[in-house]
Design a protein around this motif. Structure first.
Motif, PDB file in Angstrom:
ATOM      1  N   THR A 105       0.803  -1.032   0.071  1.00 15.03           N
ATOM      2  CA  THR A 105       0.066  -0.011  -0.033  1.00 15.03           C
ATOM      3  C   THR A 105       0.847   1.166  -0.045  1.00 15.03           C
ATOM      4  O   THR A 105       1.855   1.477   0.831  1.00 15.03           O
ATOM      5  CB  THR A 105      -0.985   0.023   1.236  1.00 15.03           C
ATOM      6  OG1 THR A 105      -1.863  -0.999   1.195  1.00 15.03           O
ATOM      7  CG2 THR A 105      -1.833   1.142   1.219  1.00 15.03           C
ATOM      8  N   LEU A 106       0.697   2.004  -1.109  1.00 15.48           N
ATOM      9  CA  LEU A 106       1.483   3.331  -1.214  1.00 15.48           C
ATOM     10  C   LEU A 106       0.824   4.547  -0.726  1.00 15.48           C
ATOM     11  O   LEU A 106      -0.297   4.407  -1.077  1.00 15.48           O
ATOM     12  CB  LEU A 106       1.958   3.532  -2.761  1.00 15.48           C
ATOM     13  CG  LEU A 106       2.702   4.747  -3.008  1.00 15.48           C
ATOM     14  CD1 LEU A 106       4.134   4.720  -2.329  1.00 15.48           C
ATOM     15  CD2 LEU A 106       3.014   4.724  -4.468  1.00 15.48           C
ATOM     16  N   SER A 107       1.357   5.001   0.266  1.00 16.13           N
ATOM     17  CA  SER A 107       0.617   6.163   0.883  1.00 16.13           C
ATOM     18  C   SER A 107       1.481   7.308   1.059  1.00 16.13           C
ATOM     19  O   SER A 107       2.631   7.323   0.919  1.00 16.13           O
ATOM     20  CB  SER A 107      -0.209   5.732   2.256  1.00 16.13           C
ATOM     21  OG  SER A 107       1.039   5.369   3.190  1.00 16.13           O
ATOM     22  N   ASP A 483      -5.880  -5.224   2.190  1.00 12.55           N
ATOM     23  CA  ASP A 483      -4.701  -5.514   2.719  1.00 12.55           C
ATOM     24  C   ASP A 483      -4.339  -4.462   4.089  1.00 12.55           C
ATOM     25  O   ASP A 483      -3.824  -3.245   3.595  1.00 12.55           O
ATOM     26  CB  ASP A 483      -3.696  -5.867   1.881  1.00 12.55           C
ATOM     27  CG  ASP A 483      -2.409  -6.564   2.473  1.00 12.55           C
ATOM     28  OD1 ASP A 483      -2.361  -6.728   3.948  1.00 12.55           O
ATOM     29  OD2 ASP A 483      -1.424  -6.867   1.856  1.00 12.55           O
ATOM     30  N   LEU A 484      -4.287  -4.602   5.378  1.00 20.92           N
ATOM     31  CA  LEU A 484      -4.008  -3.578   6.260  1.00 20.92           C
ATOM     32  C   LEU A 484      -2.438  -3.723   6.508  1.00 20.92           C
ATOM     33  O   LEU A 484      -1.915  -4.635   6.795  1.00 20.92           O
ATOM     34  CB  LEU A 484      -4.845  -4.090   7.608  1.00 20.92           C
ATOM     35  CG  LEU A 484      -6.219  -4.373   7.796  1.00 20.92           C
ATOM     36  CD1 LEU A 484      -6.939  -4.806   8.981  1.00 20.92           C
ATOM     37  CD2 LEU A 484      -6.970  -3.295   6.947  1.00 20.92           C
ATOM     38  N   PRO A 485      -2.276  -2.270   6.506  1.00 19.84           N
ATOM     39  CA  PRO A 485      -0.568  -2.121   6.969  1.00 19.84           C
ATOM     40  C   PRO A 485      -0.111  -2.736   8.194  1.00 19.84           C
ATOM     41  O   PRO A 485      -0.917  -2.707   9.286  1.00 19.84           O
ATOM     42  CB  PRO A 485      -0.460  -0.728   6.911  1.00 19.84           C
ATOM     43  CG  PRO A 485      -1.722  -0.130   6.066  1.00 19.84           C
ATOM     44  CD  PRO A 485      -2.827  -1.163   6.454  1.00 19.84           C
ATOM     45  N   VAL A 496      -6.573  -6.035  13.942  1.00 18.36           N
ATOM     46  CA  VAL A 496      -6.955  -6.660  12.717  1.00 18.36           C
ATOM     47  C   VAL A 496      -8.501  -6.999  12.742  1.00 18.36           C
ATOM     48  O   VAL A 496      -9.243  -6.879  11.953  1.00 18.36           O
ATOM     49  CB  VAL A 496      -6.062  -7.661  12.328  1.00 18.36           C
ATOM     50  CG1 VAL A 496      -6.499  -8.422  11.115  1.00 18.36           C
ATOM     51  CG2 VAL A 496      -4.511  -7.130  11.911  1.00 18.36           C
ATOM     52  N   SER A 497      -8.716  -7.652  13.631  1.00 21.83           N
ATOM     53  CA  SER A 497     -10.084  -8.341  13.879  1.00 21.83           C
ATOM     54  C   SER A 497     -11.027  -7.328  14.206  1.00 21.83           C
ATOM     55  O   SER A 497     -12.079  -7.275  13.358  1.00 21.83           O
ATOM     56  CB  SER A 497     -10.004  -9.492  15.277  1.00 21.83           C
ATOM     57  OG  SER A 497      -9.236 -10.490  15.071  1.00 21.83           O
ATOM     58  N   GLN A 498     -10.834  -6.451  15.008  1.00 22.18           N
ATOM     59  CA  GLN A 498     -11.677  -5.094  15.222  1.00 22.18           C
ATOM     60  C   GLN A 498     -11.904  -4.511  13.866  1.00 22.18           C
ATOM     61  O   GLN A 498     -13.088  -4.074  13.794  1.00 22.18           O
ATOM     62  CB  GLN A 498     -10.877  -4.294  16.051  1.00 22.18           C
ATOM     63  CG  GLN A 498     -12.025  -2.892  16.587  1.00 22.18           C
ATOM     64  CD  GLN A 498     -13.019  -3.502  17.346  1.00 22.18           C
ATOM     65  OE1 GLN A 498     -13.481  -4.519  17.985  1.00 22.18           O
ATOM     66  NE2 GLN A 498     -14.288  -3.034  17.049  1.00 22.18           N
ATOM     67  N   PHE A 499     -10.933  -3.990  13.113  1.00 20.82           N
ATOM     68  CA  PHE A 499     -11.240  -3.304  11.946  1.00 20.82           C
ATOM     69  C   PHE A 499     -12.062  -4.328  10.875  1.00 20.82           C
ATOM     70  O   PHE A 499     -13.323  -3.493  10.450  1.00 20.82           O
ATOM     71  CB  PHE A 499      -9.911  -3.223  11.123  1.00 20.82           C
ATOM     72  CG  PHE A 499     -10.101  -2.686   9.805  1.00 20.82           C
ATOM     73  CD1 PHE A 499      -9.922  -1.330   9.610  1.00 20.82           C
ATOM     74  CD2 PHE A 499     -10.315  -3.354   8.591  1.00 20.82           C
ATOM     75  CE1 PHE A 499     -10.205  -0.636   8.505  1.00 20.82           C
ATOM     76  CE2 PHE A 499     -10.585  -2.642   7.401  1.00 20.82           C
ATOM     77  CZ  PHE A 499     -10.416  -1.358   7.154  1.00 20.82           C
ATOM     78  N   ALA A 645      -4.390  -9.632   5.286  1.00 25.13           N
ATOM     79  CA  ALA A 645      -5.074  -9.605   3.634  1.00 25.13           C
ATOM     80  C   ALA A 645      -6.486 -10.507   3.613  1.00 25.13           C
ATOM     81  O   ALA A 645      -6.271 -11.632   3.820  1.00 25.13           O
ATOM     82  CB  ALA A 645      -4.113 -10.043   2.749  1.00 25.13           C
ATOM     83  N   LEU A 646      -7.502  -9.867   3.304  1.00 22.42           N
ATOM     84  CA  LEU A 646      -8.558 -10.407   3.287  1.00 22.42           C
ATOM     85  C   LEU A 646      -9.455  -9.912   1.953  1.00 22.42           C
ATOM     86  O   LEU A 646      -9.357  -8.907   1.708  1.00 22.42           O
ATOM     87  CB  LEU A 646      -9.595 -10.551   4.432  1.00 22.42           C
ATOM     88  CG  LEU A 646      -9.079 -11.199   5.839  1.00 22.42           C
ATOM     89  CD1 LEU A 646     -10.138 -11.072   6.881  1.00 22.42           C
ATOM     90  CD2 LEU A 646      -8.980 -12.928   5.535  1.00 22.42           C
ATOM     91  N   THR A 647     -10.396 -10.699   1.467  1.00 22.59           N
ATOM     92  CA  THR A 647     -11.560 -10.187   0.662  1.00 22.59           C
ATOM     93  C   THR A 647     -12.741 -10.294   1.260  1.00 22.59           C
ATOM     94  O   THR A 647     -13.418 -11.089   2.085  1.00 22.59           O
ATOM     95  CB  THR A 647     -11.503 -11.479  -0.512  1.00 22.59           C
ATOM     96  OG1 THR A 647     -10.187 -11.465  -1.310  1.00 22.59           O
ATOM     97  CG2 THR A 647     -12.591 -10.774  -1.382  1.00 22.59           C
TER      98      THR A 647
END
Length: 822
Positions: A105-107, A483-485, A496-499, A645-647
Motif C-alpha cells: 500500500t503506497l501512501s 490489505d491492512l498495513p 486486525v479483528s476489530q477493523f 489481507a482478506l477479501t
C-alpha cells in the motif's frame, strides 16, 4: 551464370504474372487461400516466438535456472535458511537469490494505492547481469534478515513506476535518489532506478518496485521469526546462475544431495524436503507450452489444407495448359525448363499470398492478444518482427514448393501427341492426374475432420463447464480485496479483528446489502493453503493432505453454500474461545467415513497442530476450477487467526458494482490509508476462470471453420474443373439418352466416394490426435462417439452440397453445344 539464372527467373515471373492476369478468378482465389493459411501461421508463430523461443532478456540466459523445494512431484517455495545452506554447500552456482511477489500500500503521496512489488535478496540484480540506470541496488548487508546500513530500508524502482510517480523529474535526473516512499505505512528510501524495459519476474503484471529481504525480519511484520523457519516457504522461488560448463542435471544432482543432508540434520524442514532445478525459460513458459504447440499444430493443418487446395487448382490448371506445354516441348524446351516455368508461377502465387498474409498477421496478432488469458507470460513481447518476417518468407517458399511441385511434374510429363490431339477436347489429364487430385481431396477432408472433431470436443466440454454447479450462488456478489498495513495492524492482533468486524457491521447497513462476510481466498481462485490433517482417535489416512480456508462469520450464508450439518461460525468464535472448524463433504468422505463428524477433533499440521472441534459440515465447493473435483477442506474462523489481507464479500439485491462508491466511503471512514483492490463481481471472477478454456476453444473452432471452408472450396473447385473438362463427354451421354439424374449421380458419386474415404481416414486420425486434448476436456472423453458422429455428418453434408453445385451444372450441358465444340 548466376546473372543469366536471375534473368531467366525474372522473365518467368513476368510471363507468369501476365498469365495470372488473364485468369483473375483463379489468381484471386489462390492468393486468398494462401494468405489465410500463411497469415494464420505467421500470427501464431509470433506468439510462439515471443513466449517459447525467444531467450530470456538477460545476459547468457541459458545459465539461469529456477530452484524450488518439492515433494512427490508437487512444487513449493523456498525458505530462507535452506537458501543459506544451498549457497554454502553447492558448487554449481555463481550466485543464488530468492524472490517473491507481493503488493504494498503506497501512501503519503495523494490517495493510497496498491502497487506491485517483489521482495528479493541482494544477489538478484548482479545475478541477472543488469545494472541500475540510476543509483544502486541492494548492498550485501541488506541481504541479511534484519540487516541495513544507517537504518535505511532500501527500495529500487522500475523505470515505468519512476516516470509515473515522479513526472516532474527529468530523464537521468538523480534527484529521485534519497526520496522516501511509504509502503504499508513504513518509510523506504529510493536507492536506485532500473533501466527502461527491465522486468523481473517475467510475468504479465508489471513490477513497480523491489525491496530487500530485510523487510521480512521487521518486528512489526512477522515478529522477526517466521522467515527463519525451514518449514515456512516464504519465497516463491530461488533463481541461480550456473557456473560455466555446469549443466542443469549436474546442479540438480548436487542440490538434491545437499537437500537430503539438510533434511537429515534438521527436523523443522517440513514436507517439501526435495529440490527441483529447471531452466529459467522452462519455469516461465512450461505450463503454456502444450496449448501453444497444440494451436500451432492446428494452424499448420489449416495451411496444409490450403496447400492441398492450391495444388489441386494448379493440377487442374496444368491440365488446361497441356497443349501449351506440349508445344514448348515440341519446340525443343527441356522438361526441366518447363518445370521451372510452372514452379515460378507457384512461387509468384505463394509470394503474393505471403505478403498479404503478413499484413493479415499484424491484425490477427492484436486480435489474439485481446482474447488471450492474462496469465500467459511474455505476451507484451509479442510483435511481428524480423524473425516473423523471415519465418513468413521461408513458409512462402516451402508452400510454393509444396503446392507447385506435383502439378509441375505432372503437367510437364510425356504425352506430346496425346496432348496436341486432345487439346481441343479439354481432356482431363489422364488417370494419374485424376487419381492425384482425388488423393489430395481425400487428404484435406481427413485433416478437416480432425480439426472439426477437436473443436467439437472442446465446445462440448466448454458448454458442460458453463453448466457446472460451483457449489455456491454466484449472482449478486461483489468482492473487494483489502490489505491492512502491518505497521498499524500487527499480524494476528486484535486490531486486525476489530477493523474487519467493524467494517462488516457498517457494510451490512448499506441499502440493498443482504449479507456480508470475509475470506482469505475466494472459490475458483485456484489459490490454496495446504495442510496435513490428523483426526483424533481415527486411523491414519494414506493421504493426509487437506485445504485450509480462513473465513469470516456468515461466510457460508453470504456465498449461499448449503450447510449439511452443525452450525456456522458465530461472533463468539474468537481467540478466547475453543478452536473450532467447519469441514466439507469431501473431508468427511476421506477422513471420517462411517463416523459422526460433529464433535470430532482434528489437528492441522499448519499453525502448530492445535486440536480443533468440528462444529459444522458444508457442501463441497469448486475452489480449484470448475472442472476439478472438490478436495477435502477445513474452514477456520479468521477471528481465531486474524489475517491482514482478506477479501470482503457482499451479497446484494441490486447491481453489485453500484455498491463500490459506498464500500470505498466506509473503508475510508475507518482508515483512509487502506486502498481498495480487486473490485469485481463473482460472476466476472467465474468468467475469468473459464477464459483459458474459451481461448483454446475459440481458436481451434476458428481454425476448424477455416479448414472446413477451404476443404469445401477445394472439393467444389476440383469438381467444377472436372465438369468443365468433361463437357464433351456429358454432351455425348445426353445425346445418347442419358437422363439428368444419371449425369447428376455420375458426378456426385465421384465426390461422395472421395469424401467418405477422407472421413474414414479423418476418424482414425482424430482417434489418435484428440487424446492430446484430454487435459482440456470436462465431462466428455477424447473418443466421444456422438461428437465424432456429429462432426462427420456435418462434413459429409457440407461436402455433398459442395459437389451438388457443379454436378447440377453438368446436367444442363447442351448436347448440341458439346458436339459443336468438337
Amino acid at each position: 551464370m548466376a546473372a543469366a539464372g536471375l534473368t531467366t527467373l525474372w522473365q518467368d515471373m513476368r510471363y507468369s504474372f501476365r498469365g495470372l492476369r488473364r485468369t483473375p478468378g483463379f489468381a484471386l482465389v489462390t492468393v486468398l487461400v494462401l494468405a489465410l493459411g500463411i497469415g494464420a501461421n505467421a500470427s501464431l508463430f509470433s506468439v510462439l516466438n515471443a513466449v517459447l523461443l525467444r531467450p530470456l532478456p538477460f545476459p547468457e540466459p541459458e545459465r539461469l535456472v529456477i530452484v524450488q523445494q518439492a515433494k512427490q512431484g508437487e512444487l513449493g517455495g523456498v525458505s530462507y535458511p535452506n537458501l543459506l545452506d544451498w549457497r554454502a554447500s553447492s558448487t554449481s552456482f555463481e550466485r543464488l537469490a530468492v524472490y517473491t511477489g507481493t503488493r504494498f500500500t503506497l501512501s503519503g503521496q495523494g490517495e493510497a494505492e496498491r502497487v506491485s512489488g517483489v521482495i528479493a535478496s541482494a544477489d538478484l540484480f548482479p545475478l541477472l547481469g543488469t545494472a541500475p540506470a540510476l543509483g544502486r541496488t541492494f548492498w550485501p548487508e541488506e541481504d541479511r534478515l534484519g540487516g541495513s546500513r544507517d537504518g535505511v530500508r532500501p527500495v529500487v524502482l522500475s523505470h515505468a513506476f519512476w516516470r509515473r510517480q515522479f513526472p516532474g523529474v527529468g530523464p537521468g535526473d538523480p534527484s529521485v535518489l534519497g526520496r522516501v516512499l511509504r509502503l504499508d505505512d513504513v518509510p523506504f528510501t529510493v536507492v536506485g532506478v532500473m533501466p527502461e524495459g527491465f522486468v523481473f519476474p517475467l510475468q504479465r503484471e508489471p513490477v513497480d518496485l523491489w525491496v530487500s529481504v530485510a523487510v521480512d525480519a521487521e518486528p512489526s511484520a512477522y515478529g522477526g521469526t517466521i522467515p527463519t523457519s525451514r518449514g515456512y516457504m516464504r519465497y516463491d522461488a530461488a533463481i541461480a546462475r550456473l557456473k560455466p560448463g555446469v549443466s542443469v542435471e549436474q546442479a540438480q544432482a548436487e542440490l538434491s544431495a545437499v537437500a537430503a543432508e539438510v533434511a537429515r540434520t534438521h527436523t523443522d524442514w517440513g514436507a517439501y524436503t526435495g529440490v527441483r532445478v529447471v531452466p529459467g525459460l522452462e519455469r516461465l513458459v512450461g505450463s503454456v507450452r502444450p496449448v501453444l504447440l497444440l494451436l500451432f499444430g492446428a494452424v499448420a493443418c489449416v495451411l496444409l489444407i490450403g496447400c492441398v487446395n492450391v495444388a489441386n487448382l494448379l493440377l487442374a490448371r496444368a491440365t488446361v495448359r497441356k497443349r501449351e506445354v506440349a508445344v514448348r516441348l515440341a519446340l525443343g524446351a527441356s522438361r526441366a525448363r518447363v518445370v521451372q516455368l510452372l514452379l515460378t508461377e507457384s512461387l509468384l502465387l505463394s509470394c503474393l499470398g505471403g505478403a498479404l498474409g503478413l499484413l493479415l498477421s499484424v491484425w490477427c496478432v492484436d486480435l489474439l492478444l485481446g482474447f488471450a488469458p492474462a496469465d500467459v507470460p511474455r505476451l507484451d513481447e509479442v510483435r511481428v518482427d524480423g524473425v516473423v518476417l523471415g519465418f513468413t518468407l521461408l513458409l512462402s517458399l516451402v508452400t510454393a514448393l509444396g503446392c507447385g511441385l506435383a502439378p509441375a511434374l505432372g503437367g510437364s510429363g510425356p504425352g506430346l501427341r496425346e496432348a496436341l490431339k486432345d487439346a481441343g477436347r479439354g481432356a482431363t489429364g489422364g488417370r494419374s492426374m485424376l487419381r492425384l487430385r482425388g488423393v489430395l481431396v481425400v487428404a484435406q477432408t481427413a485433416l478437416a475432420l480432425v480439426l472439426l472433431v477437436g473443436a467439437a470436443l472442446l465446445m462440448n466440454s466448454l458448454v458442460r463447464l458453463t453448466h457446472v454447479d460451483p457449489g455456491f450462488a454466484s449472482s449478486g456478489l461483489l468482492t473487494v480485496n483489502l490489505d491492512l498495513p502491518v505497521s498499524r495492524y500487527p499480524m494476528r492482533s486484535a486490531q486486525v479483528s476489530q477493523f474487519y468486524t467493524t467494517l462488516v457491521e457498517r457494510l451490512r447497513g448499506l441499502p440493498g446489502v443482504t449479507a456480508v462476510s470475509t475470506a482469505e481466498l475466494l472459490p475458483l481462485s485456484g489459490l490454496n493453503n495446504g495442510t496435513s490433517v490428523e483426526v483424533e482417535g481415527a486411523p491414519a489416512s494414506a493421504d493426509s493432505a487437506s485445504r485450509l480456508r480462513f473465513v469470516g462469520q456468515d461466510y457460508f450464508r453470504t456465498l449461499g453454500i448449503p450447510r449439511v450439518a452443525g452450525r456456522d461460525f458465530v461472533a463468539s468464535d474468537d481467540r478466547s474461545a475453543p478452536a473450532v472448524a467447519v469441514v466439507n463433504e469431501a473431508f468427511v468422505r476421506r477422513f471420517l467415513a462411517g463416523r459422526e463428524p460433529l464433535g470430532q477433533r482434528v489437528k492441522l499440521g499448519w499453525g502448530g497442530g492445535t486440536p480443533k472441534e468440528i462444529v459444522g459440515v458444508v457442501r463441497d465447493v469448486k475452489h480449484e476450477s470448475l472442472g476439478t473435483a472438490p478436495e477435502p477442506e477445513v474452514y477456520v474462523p479468521h477471528l481465531q487467526f486474524p489475517l491482514n489481507a482478506l477479501t470482503v464479500i457482499l451479497r446484494t439485491s441490486r447491481d453489485p458494482l453500484a455498491l463500490v462508491p459506498d464500500v470505498r466511503a466506509e473503508v475510508r471512514a475507518l482508515d483512509a490509508g487502506v486502498p481498495l483492490a480487486g473490485v469485481r463481481t463473482v460472476e466476472a471472477f467465474i468468467d475469468s476462470s473459464l477464459l483459458p478454456q474459451r481461448f483454446v476453444t475459440l481458436l481451434l473452432g476458428v481454425f476448424a471453420g477455416v479448414a472446413l471452408v477451404l476443404t469445401l472450396l477445394g472439393l467444389s473447385s476440383v469438381m467444377a474443373y472436372t465438369v468443365a473438362q468433361r463437357t464433351h463427354e456429358f454432351g455425348i451421354r445426353t445425346a445418347l439418352g442419358a437422363q439428368a439424374s444419371d449425369v447428376l449421380w455420375l458426378v456426385l458419386r465421384q465426390g461422395v466416394r472421395r469424401t467418405c474415404v477422407g472421413v474414414g481416414l479423418g476418424v482414425v486420425g482424430a482417434l489418435v490426435l484428440t487424446r492430446l486434448l484430454e487435459q482440456w476436456l470436462y465431462g466428455v472423453t477424447p473418443t466421444d462417439p456422438w461428437t465424432f458422429a456429429a462432426a462427420s455428418l456435418l462434413l459429409t453434408t457440407a461436402a455433398l452440397f459442395a459437389c451438388y453445385v457443379p454436378a447440377r451444372r453438368a446436367t444442363r450441358v447442351s448436347p448440341l453445344v458439346a458436339l459443336r465444340s468438337e
